[in-house]
Design a protein around this motif. Structure first.
Motif, short mmCIF file in Angstrom:
data_model
loop_
_atom_site.label_atom_id
_atom_site.label_comp_id
_atom_site.label_asym_id
_atom_site.label_seq_id
_atom_site.Cartn_x
_atom_site.Cartn_y
_atom_site.Cartn_z
N MET A 1 0.84 -1.19 0.00
CA MET A 1 0.00 0.00 0.00
C MET A 1 0.89 1.25 0.00
O MET A 1 1.83 1.35 0.80
CB MET A 1 -0.90 -0.01 1.25
N ASP A 2 0.59 2.18 -0.91
CA ASP A 2 1.37 3.41 -0.97
C ASP A 2 0.94 4.35 0.15
O ASP A 2 -0.25 4.59 0.35
CB ASP A 2 1.16 4.10 -2.32
N PRO A 3 1.91 4.91 0.88
CA PRO A 3 1.57 5.84 1.97
C PRO A 3 0.80 7.05 1.45
O PRO A 3 1.02 7.53 0.34
CB PRO A 3 2.95 6.25 2.52
N ARG A 4 -0.11 7.54 2.28
CA ARG A 4 -0.90 8.71 1.96
C ARG A 4 -0.69 9.77 3.05
O ARG A 4 -0.19 9.48 4.12
CB ARG A 4 -2.39 8.34 1.87
N PRO A 5 -1.07 11.02 2.77
CA PRO A 5 -0.94 12.06 3.79
C PRO A 5 -1.74 11.70 5.04
O PRO A 5 -2.81 11.08 4.96
CB PRO A 5 -1.53 13.30 3.10
N LEU A 6 -1.22 12.09 6.19
CA LEU A 6 -1.87 11.78 7.46
C LEU A 6 -2.78 12.92 7.90
O LEU A 6 -2.45 14.09 7.77
CB LEU A 6 -0.83 11.53 8.55
N LEU A 7 -3.92 12.54 8.46
CA LEU A 7 -4.85 13.49 9.05
C LEU A 7 -5.20 13.00 10.45
O LEU A 7 -5.64 11.86 10.62
CB LEU A 7 -6.12 13.60 8.21
N LEU A 8 -5.00 13.85 11.43
CA LEU A 8 -5.37 13.54 12.81
C LEU A 8 -6.77 14.05 13.08
O LEU A 8 -7.02 15.26 12.98
CB LEU A 8 -4.37 14.17 13.78
N ALA A 9 -7.69 13.15 13.41
CA ALA A 9 -9.08 13.54 13.65
C ALA A 9 -9.23 13.99 15.10
O ALA A 9 -9.81 13.30 15.94
CB ALA A 9 -10.01 12.38 13.35
N SER A 10 -8.69 15.16 15.39
CA SER A 10 -8.72 15.66 16.76
C SER A 10 -8.33 17.13 16.79
O SER A 10 -7.52 17.59 16.00
CB SER A 10 -7.74 14.86 17.63
N SER A 11 -8.91 17.85 17.75
CA SER A 11 -8.49 19.23 18.01
C SER A 11 -7.62 19.30 19.26
O SER A 11 -7.20 20.38 19.66
CB SER A 11 -9.71 20.13 18.19
N SER A 12 -7.33 18.14 19.87
CA SER A 12 -6.57 18.10 21.12
C SER A 12 -5.13 18.55 20.90
O SER A 12 -4.40 17.95 20.10
CB SER A 12 -6.58 16.68 21.70
N PRO A 13 -4.67 19.56 21.62
CA PRO A 13 -3.26 19.95 21.51
C PRO A 13 -2.32 18.88 22.03
O PRO A 13 -1.19 18.77 21.57
CB PRO A 13 -3.18 21.23 22.36
N TYR A 14 -2.81 18.06 22.96
CA TYR A 14 -1.97 16.99 23.51
C TYR A 14 -1.70 15.92 22.45
O TYR A 14 -0.57 15.43 22.31
CB TYR A 14 -2.64 16.37 24.74
N ARG A 15 -2.73 15.54 21.71
CA ARG A 15 -2.53 14.54 20.66
C ARG A 15 -1.66 15.09 19.53
O ARG A 15 -0.83 14.38 18.97
CB ARG A 15 -3.88 14.06 20.11
N ARG A 16 -1.85 16.36 19.20
CA ARG A 16 -1.01 16.95 18.15
C ARG A 16 0.46 16.94 18.57
O ARG A 16 1.34 16.62 17.77
CB ARG A 16 -1.47 18.38 17.84
N GLN A 17 0.72 17.29 19.81
CA GLN A 17 2.10 17.29 20.30
C GLN A 17 2.71 15.89 20.24
O GLN A 17 3.89 15.72 19.87
CB GLN A 17 2.14 17.83 21.73
N LEU A 18 1.92 14.89 20.61
CA LEU A 18 2.43 13.52 20.57
C LEU A 18 2.73 13.08 19.14
O LEU A 18 3.80 12.51 18.86
CB LEU A 18 1.42 12.56 21.21
N LEU A 19 1.79 13.31 18.23
CA LEU A 19 1.99 12.86 16.85
C LEU A 19 3.18 13.55 16.20
O LEU A 19 3.88 12.95 15.37
CB LEU A 19 0.72 13.09 16.04
N THR A 20 3.45 14.78 16.58
CA THR A 20 4.60 15.50 16.03
C THR A 20 5.90 14.77 16.31
O THR A 20 6.86 14.85 15.53
CB THR A 20 4.65 16.93 16.62
N ARG A 21 5.94 14.00 17.40
CA ARG A 21 7.16 13.28 17.77
C ARG A 21 7.58 12.25 16.73
O ARG A 21 8.76 11.89 16.66
CB ARG A 21 6.96 12.60 19.13
N LEU A 22 6.65 11.77 15.92
CA LEU A 22 7.01 10.77 14.90
C LEU A 22 7.68 11.39 13.69
O LEU A 22 8.22 10.66 12.84
CB LEU A 22 5.77 9.99 14.46
#
Length: 207
Positions: A1-22
């Motif tokens: 499967m070819d990678p696609r752009p990621l979308l985080l279904a959340s407005s939580s700043p905590y989840r955004r901060q965590l995902l940025t770590r990847l």
């Protein structure tokens, strides 16, 4: 499967901060769903269903993306659910009830391919053992961190760590709201290895 752009279904700043770590570029959009529990639904089932519902809610508008949905449910040993308190009074009540108890956190995670409808889902279990807390400790903690938008009324990444005697689980990130180890496994299953990606840009929040 070819990678696609990621979308985080959340407005939580905590989840955004965590995902940025990847280090993988992503956008974040808040989904609109009904988060009411269904009758006879277990905490694990609720967390996983809501994570999937968040991802599916954004799929029509973001058809060429991999959408990450996550939702957390916390409960006491007797099964009582602990929601986001929203205010000081309810936070005091939650921490008072959690004092000396084990609180379980179920964090549902779904990775949805909006194009094909294919998805991976998982529920990460984590236990937090609370110290016996005095009223003054609870009041002072809440005044310092004001964790009124957090399930369980604490922020583990801050002073909240002092509330516990022991933490049990595979991924402490799940306490913050996004189990990164499980998400990394899902991304690798679909051919996207965070360890082989160039450094990503900051997340862009869409409203």
């Amino acid at each position: 499967m070819d990678p696609r752009p990621l979308l985080l279904a959340s407005s939580s700043p905590y989840r955004r901060q965590l995902l940025t770590r990847l280090g993988i570029p992503f956008e974040a959009v808040s989904p609109e769903i009904d988060e009411s529990p269904a009758r006879h639904e277990s905490p694990e089932q609720l967390a996983t269903r809501l994570a999937t519902a968040k991802a599916e809610a954004l799929a029509p508008a973001w058809p060429d993306h991999w959408i990450i949905g996550s939702d957390q449910v916390a409960c006491l040993q007797d099964g009582t659910l602990l929601n986001k308190p929203g205010n000081h009074e309810l936070a005091v009540q939650q921490l008072t009830r959690s004092s000396g108890q084990r609180v379980s956190f179920m964090t549902g995670l779904t990775l949805l391919d909006a194009t094909s409808g294919k998805r991976q889902s998982h529920c990460e279990l984590f236990h937090a053992h609370f110290r016996k807390l005095g009223a003054e400790e609870i009041e002072n903690y809440l005044k310092v961190e004001q964790p009124y938008d957090c399930a369980g009324s604490f922020k583990m990444e801050g002073l909240g760590i002092a509330l516990f005697t022991k933490l049990e689980g595979r991924d402490p990130n799940s306490l913050v709201g996004l189990p990164l180890i499980a998400l990394t496994d899902m991304l690798r299953n679909w051919g996207l290895n965070p360890l082989l990606q160039p450094p990503g840009r900051s997340a862009k929040l869409e409203t």
